[in-house]
Design a protein around this motif. Structure first.
Motif, short mmCIF file in Angstrom:
data_model
loop_
_atom_site.label_atom_id
_atom_site.label_comp_id
_atom_site.label_asym_id
_atom_site.label_seq_id
_atom_site.Cartn_x
_atom_site.Cartn_y
_atom_site.Cartn_z
N HIS A 26 26.16 -54.89 20.49
CA HIS A 26 27.18 -53.87 19.99
C HIS A 26 27.89 -53.16 21.26
N SER A 27 27.21 -53.36 22.52
CA SER A 27 27.75 -52.73 23.68
C SER A 27 27.30 -53.49 24.88
N ALA A 28 28.16 -53.47 26.05
CA ALA A 28 27.80 -54.13 27.26
C ALA A 28 28.03 -53.17 28.57
N CYS A 29 27.66 -53.75 29.56
CA CYS A 29 28.24 -53.14 30.85
C CYS A 29 28.18 -54.03 31.94
N GLY A 30 28.91 -53.72 33.05
CA GLY A 30 29.26 -54.64 34.13
C GLY A 30 28.93 -54.06 35.47
N SER A 31 27.85 -54.59 36.18
CA SER A 31 27.86 -53.93 37.43
C SER A 31 26.96 -54.91 38.39
N LYS A 42 22.29 -47.18 28.86
CA LYS A 42 21.30 -46.99 27.62
C LYS A 42 21.80 -47.79 26.56
N ASP A 43 20.96 -48.45 26.13
CA ASP A 43 21.10 -49.25 24.81
C ASP A 43 21.91 -50.28 24.93
N GLN A 44 22.75 -50.82 26.15
CA GLN A 44 23.45 -51.88 26.31
C GLN A 44 22.92 -53.20 26.12
N ALA A 45 23.20 -54.25 25.31
CA ALA A 45 22.49 -55.32 25.20
C ALA A 45 22.95 -56.35 26.04
N GLY A 109 36.36 -55.53 20.98
CA GLY A 109 35.66 -54.50 20.24
C GLY A 109 34.20 -54.22 20.69
N LEU A 110 33.91 -55.09 21.99
CA LEU A 110 32.53 -54.67 22.58
C LEU A 110 32.68 -53.38 23.41
N GLY A 111 32.11 -52.36 22.87
CA GLY A 111 32.26 -51.09 23.77
C GLY A 111 31.30 -51.02 24.63
N ALA A 112 31.19 -49.78 25.30
CA ALA A 112 30.31 -49.49 26.33
C ALA A 112 29.35 -48.51 25.97
N ASN A 113 29.21 -47.89 24.63
CA ASN A 113 28.25 -46.99 24.15
C ASN A 113 27.73 -45.90 25.65
#
Lengths: 116, 143
Positions: A26-31, A42-45, A109-113
């Protein structure tokens, strides 16, 4: 979206965790900075990163993530894939650069939450 | 108070690749013991940050985890250089890490503040030239 859909959007190769492709994300992050991932995520898959060392996988595991995507054709080591297999984390590699990969997923549609 | 379950780990200071193994093991143990996922995550992140710190700053050390029904206590002990100014070290963004450590994705000056953020109590006892002991407690029913 599922990990399989993410794979298709990024034209990515699945390096391990093929059995996880049906899992919902449901969400992602890039780093590239694991310190930031540990501090702010938090809670990014999904973690997208251009950094290649075993602590990337460990960081993902600590954050209960289920998928790591290496950008810019970076290749993880065999050891990293072993850790990922043990931890139930799917590992993918894409030729896209970080900005393009994140933008593509976000636009689909994959947000950052974000949570404060 | 009930007796604690205790786990002890030696943290290898020479091996960046294996850093985090103790945290992974604690995470597995807590999962098997049936602790809530949020508690497990807070313990894992705080301990992992501490473990990384011991490897990059102190040449390794020891990690002891006491698991009670209502709280988890992590004690990290090293014989590293010590922290001369703890208030400064607690500031977000302050770091003495080398460029090499930064190139590995750490050393952003977030470790100690992050450990404090994820725990209910944190105490740092440090003596320059002798080492550092960090004690962190996570309450199970908090948050």
């Amino acid at each position: 979206m599922t990990i399989a859909e993410l794979r298709d959007l990024l034209d990515a190769e699945v390096l391990c965790g093929g059995e996880l492709l049906d899992r919902d994300i449901h969400s992602a992050c890039g780093s590239d900075m694991m310190s930031d991932v540990l501090a702010y995520v938090k809670d990014q898959a999904v973690l997208l990163t251009g950094l290649v060392n075993s602590q990337v996988i460990r960081t993902a595991e600590m954050m209960d993530m289920i998928c790591v995507v290496f950008v810019r054709s970076k290749r993880p080591t065999f050891e990293m894939l072993t850790i990922a297999e043990d931890s139930g984390i799917a590992v993918l590699a894409t030729k896209m650069r970080m900005y393009e990969a994140c933008g593509t997923l976000y636009a689909n549609g994959l947000g950052a939450n974000h949570t404060p | 108070m009930n007796d604690a379950l205790t786990f002890h780990f030696d943290v290898d200071g020479e091996n960046f690749v294996s850093a985090g193994q103790a945290s992974v093991q604690v995470k597995k143990n807590l999962r098997e013991l049936g602790f809530p996922p949020e508690v497990i995550r807070r313990v894992s992140i705080a301990m992992y940050e501490g473990e990384i710190n011991m490897v990059i700053h102190a040449g390794g050390g020891e990690a002891d985890v006491d698991v009670f029904e209502d709280r988890i206590v992590i004690v990290l002990t090293d014989r590293g250089p010590g922290i001369p100014d703890i208030d400064l070290a607690m500031q977000e963004g302050y770091s003495t890490a080398t460029d090499r450590v930064r190139s590995l994705g750490f050393g952003a000056g977030m470790g100690l503040p992050n450990m404090k953020r994820y725990t209910d109590e944190m105490r740092i006892d440090s003596t320059v030239g002798k080492g550092t002991v960090i004690t962190m407690s996570i309450l199970v029913n908090n948050r």
